[in-house]
Design an enzyme around this catalytic site. Sequence first.
Site, PDB file in Angstrom:
ATOM      1  CE1 TYR A 155      -3.552   2.701   0.781  1.00 61.60           C
ATOM      2  CE2 TYR A 155      -2.083   3.343   2.560  1.00 61.60           C
ATOM      3  CZ  TYR A 155      -3.182   3.603   1.755  1.00 61.60           C
ATOM      4  OH  TYR A 155      -3.897   4.762   1.926  1.00 61.60           O
ATOM      5  CE  LYS A 159      -3.287   5.427  -1.642  1.00 63.56           C
ATOM      6  NZ  LYS A 159      -4.303   6.047  -2.523  1.00 63.56           N
TER       7      LYS A 159
END
Length: 302
Positions: A155, A159
């Site tokens: 994750y 990002k």
Amino acid sequence: MAQPSKQQKKTVLITGCSDGGLGAALAIAYHSSGHRVFATARTPSKMAFLTSLGIETLPLDVLSEESITACVSSVSKLTGGTLNVLLNNAGAQYNMPISDLSIPEAKKIFDLNVWSCIAVIQAFLPLLMEAKNGAMVVNHTSVGSIAGLPFQAAYNASKAALAMFSDILRLELQAFGIKVVDLKTGGVKSNILANLTHTELPSDSIYAPAREEAERMLSGEKLGALKGTFVDADVWAKGVVKDLTKANPPYQIWRGGSAWLGRLGALLPVGMFDGELKKITGLDDVIRKIGEAKVNTAASEP
């Protein structure tokens, strides 16, 4: 509802606007400020509350080229071929230690959190270029894009990748008068943790001696210590919209509980923030448990 002047009114498209999420909160905040909002989601029925508020909703599966094309066509017809603000919010989280990471699952996260955003930007770029009163691309990243959290590598890395794309896109689109903003969000009350599907370690995980503690990390339960600093989604969204509607919006927006911690951590020498990070995420409990298991194993050996 405060209404901006006709000259200031913007058309705004937001991805990932299912009720209860941060995209929905942003749609409501923009709508409350008097702007024309196109809230989108893969499943339109999940935007029932937004529809009840009079917000225009459109179907958009950001992983489908066909769906993206259809959405661009719909917006073009509704606006006369222009769009002022494209806000890439759709995304998902996947928690797992790197040693146990499913590469196919991690690729799905990158497809959604990175490549779908690029595809949506490319598709809507012609409409953004036709905007007469200014255009903007906003990519919703995270404080995790600069402050890596244990067990959240896929994750956080996705990002971080989107943040780098945003920074470069900011330079590349200057010639066309299109601003690019990186929205780095900290703690906000939303349904992202409730939607986690991978919260158990594989049976052969190297973290098996600390399975209970590790799975608390995977579920986000250990972040409960920070929940007192999590801000309400509507408060966060109003602040974000306030920033985005400034005459000269910043290229980075930091909003949400403890967002400043991520910013500070990026400035400190490597390792200085590790102790606090371990405590916040629960990694200290995992390390302690694994240490105890090693001691017990050594003690039982002949």
